[in-house]
Design an enzyme around this catalytic site. Sequence first.
Site, PDB file in Angstrom:
ATOM      1  N   ASP A 265      -3.337  -5.092  -6.226  1.00 56.29           N
ATOM      2  CA  ASP A 265      -2.503  -6.269  -5.974  1.00 56.29           C
ATOM      3  C   ASP A 265      -3.147  -7.553  -6.493  1.00 56.29           C
ATOM      4  O   ASP A 265      -2.460  -8.568  -6.631  1.00 56.29           O
ATOM      5  CB  ASP A 265      -2.143  -6.403  -4.485  1.00 56.29           C
TER       6      ASP A 265
ATOM      7  N   HIS B  56       0.860  -1.194   0.000  1.00 54.86           N
ATOM      8  CA  HIS B  56       0.000   0.000   0.000  1.00 54.86           C
ATOM      9  C   HIS B  56       0.887   1.232   0.000  1.00 54.86           C
ATOM     10  O   HIS B  56       0.764   2.088   0.876  1.00 54.86           O
ATOM     11  CB  HIS B  56      -0.887   0.068   1.252  1.00 54.86           C
TER      12      HIS B  56
ATOM     13  N   HIS C 167     -12.265  -5.695   2.474  1.00 55.73           N
ATOM     14  CA  HIS C 167     -12.173  -4.395   3.112  1.00 55.73           C
ATOM     15  C   HIS C 167     -12.444  -3.257   2.174  1.00 55.73           C
ATOM     16  O   HIS C 167     -12.278  -2.079   2.558  1.00 55.73           O
ATOM     17  CB  HIS C 167     -10.765  -4.238   3.726  1.00 55.73           C
TER      18      HIS C 167
ATOM     19  N   TYR D  85      -2.078  -8.237  10.352  1.00 54.29           N
ATOM     20  CA  TYR D  85      -2.922  -7.971   9.184  1.00 54.29           C
ATOM     21  C   TYR D  85      -4.314  -7.515   9.640  1.00 54.29           C
ATOM     22  O   TYR D  85      -4.856  -6.522   9.157  1.00 54.29           O
ATOM     23  CB  TYR D  85      -2.993  -9.275   8.406  1.00 54.29           C
TER      24      TYR D  85
ATOM     25  N   HIS E  41     -11.870  -9.073  -5.954  1.00 53.01           N
ATOM     26  CA  HIS E  41     -11.512  -7.773  -5.367  1.00 53.01           C
ATOM     27  C   HIS E  41     -10.703  -7.004  -6.405  1.00 53.01           C
ATOM     28  O   HIS E  41      -9.821  -7.570  -7.059  1.00 53.01           O
ATOM     29  CB  HIS E  41     -10.692  -8.054  -4.105  1.00 53.01           C
TER      30      HIS E  41
ATOM     31  N   GLU F  83      -8.693  -4.344  -6.007  1.00 48.33           N
ATOM     32  CA  GLU F  83      -7.481  -3.622  -5.628  1.00 48.33           C
ATOM     33  C   GLU F  83      -6.301  -4.108  -6.471  1.00 48.33           C
ATOM     34  O   GLU F  83      -6.225  -5.273  -6.873  1.00 48.33           O
ATOM     35  CB  GLU F  83      -7.191  -3.778  -4.122  1.00 48.33           C
TER      36      GLU F  83
ATOM     37  N   HIS G 101      -3.559 -13.673   0.028  1.00 44.23           N
ATOM     38  CA  HIS G 101      -2.198 -13.361   0.484  1.00 44.23           C
ATOM     39  C   HIS G 101      -1.740 -14.441   1.467  1.00 44.23           C
ATOM     40  O   HIS G 101      -2.473 -14.791   2.402  1.00 44.23           O
ATOM     41  CB  HIS G 101      -2.145 -12.026   1.238  1.00 44.23           C
TER      42      HIS G 101
ATOM     43  N   ASP H  76      -8.819 -11.136   0.407  1.00 42.74           N
ATOM     44  CA  ASP H  76      -7.978 -10.592   1.494  1.00 42.74           C
ATOM     45  C   ASP H  76      -8.322 -11.180   2.872  1.00 42.74           C
ATOM     46  O   ASP H  76      -7.446 -11.299   3.731  1.00 42.74           O
ATOM     47  CB  ASP H  76      -8.152  -9.067   1.581  1.00 42.74           C
TER      48      ASP H  76
END
Length: 395
Positions: free
Chosen positions: A83, A23, A145, A192, A79, A81, A225, A164
């Site tokens: 990554d 991030h 999230h 985390y 998701h 995001e 992850h 996540d």
Amino acid sequence: MSMQVKNNIYWVGKIDWELRKFHGDEYSTHKGSSYNSYLIKEQKVALIDTVWGPFAREYVKNLQQEIDLSQIDYVIACHSENDHSGALPELMRHIPEVPIYCTKNGAKILKGLYHQDWNFQVVKTGDKLSLGDKELIFVEAPMLHWPDSMFTYLTGEEVLFSNDAFGQHLASEFMFNDRVDQAELMQECLKYYANILTPFSPMVIRKIKEVLGFNLPLDMICTSHGIIWRDNPAQIVEKYLAWADNYQENQITILYDTMWNSTRLMAEEIAAGIRAADDQVTVKLYNLAKTDKNDAITEVFRSKAILVGSSTINNGILVAIAALLEEMKGLKFKNKKAGAFGSYGWSGEAVKQLSTRLADAGFEVVDEGVRVLWAPDADGARACREYGKTFAASV
Ligand code: FEO
């Protein structure tokens, strides 16, 4: 590299051994991480999530070793995001017509990030996608999230692809929870949760209860992850329920910054006072100018109470402390007590400001704190020790 996870499920992600910041500069990853992508080769072939952009070409090349890309029937984007979606542009260059299954918000975000008119298929909780004998069931998980997050469940194999959720930043060639160091694994899971999921705790509880209500058998949790939960996957779900429920241990954490050691000496005297009053409580001290902020947040998460100290500088507080207070405000910790301390030379506003900002961040500030002029002498040290005793008694 690819790896069989179970029967026709293959891990086709990327282990990022070098990652130390995630991030941007927001999250420290001392142990690296991985971006997990999964290929399900049933009568229909589905690819779940991709990897971060810098690894896009490597990822697609690796995927081509595992399957002819034209055989992929569905892409599932749990998701948006970066990554997990970063390799989509490279992948979709090869298979532009293949539908991408995602939530409504997922489609919006992917369009916003990549400006491509891919074949988005919007799904909602309970929607199913047949892979032949088995099917995928989608469960929206907004704000776990991001607004777009969703879980995907594979019937027949009883595997939950949780993205996540339940993950951790831990690079390991062992890949499964039963094959890695358990203390290291749980520490990374806790860090985390503390740093990413704390503000969403009420939603974590609601969502887990909702999913448990579906009565879906659970053999494995494949996160996006870190390692895959195959040995008693319910254990991490139970941990999440505990962490989401205003978690605390019998710990008091003292966080400070100091210019000429006076505030450090105060911190150590306060710690001695706490120990004198309560020999069961764990007391930990961190100089925030020398401590990784995500590790400090993890200790705050564990704590029933914290003490924050700063010297007064320019009528205010030191910047490392200000940064942590800002971070803690966003994380919305609940059910934790706090106090403030600090040395000063003339104006001495720091302690009052710390108390105000701790209260703004949602902590219950139990008293007015303690100040020492210049360096603590014997009386000053005694005052700090007494303060520690009083604080321990009040929390
Ligand atoms: Fe791992 Fe929210 O991305």
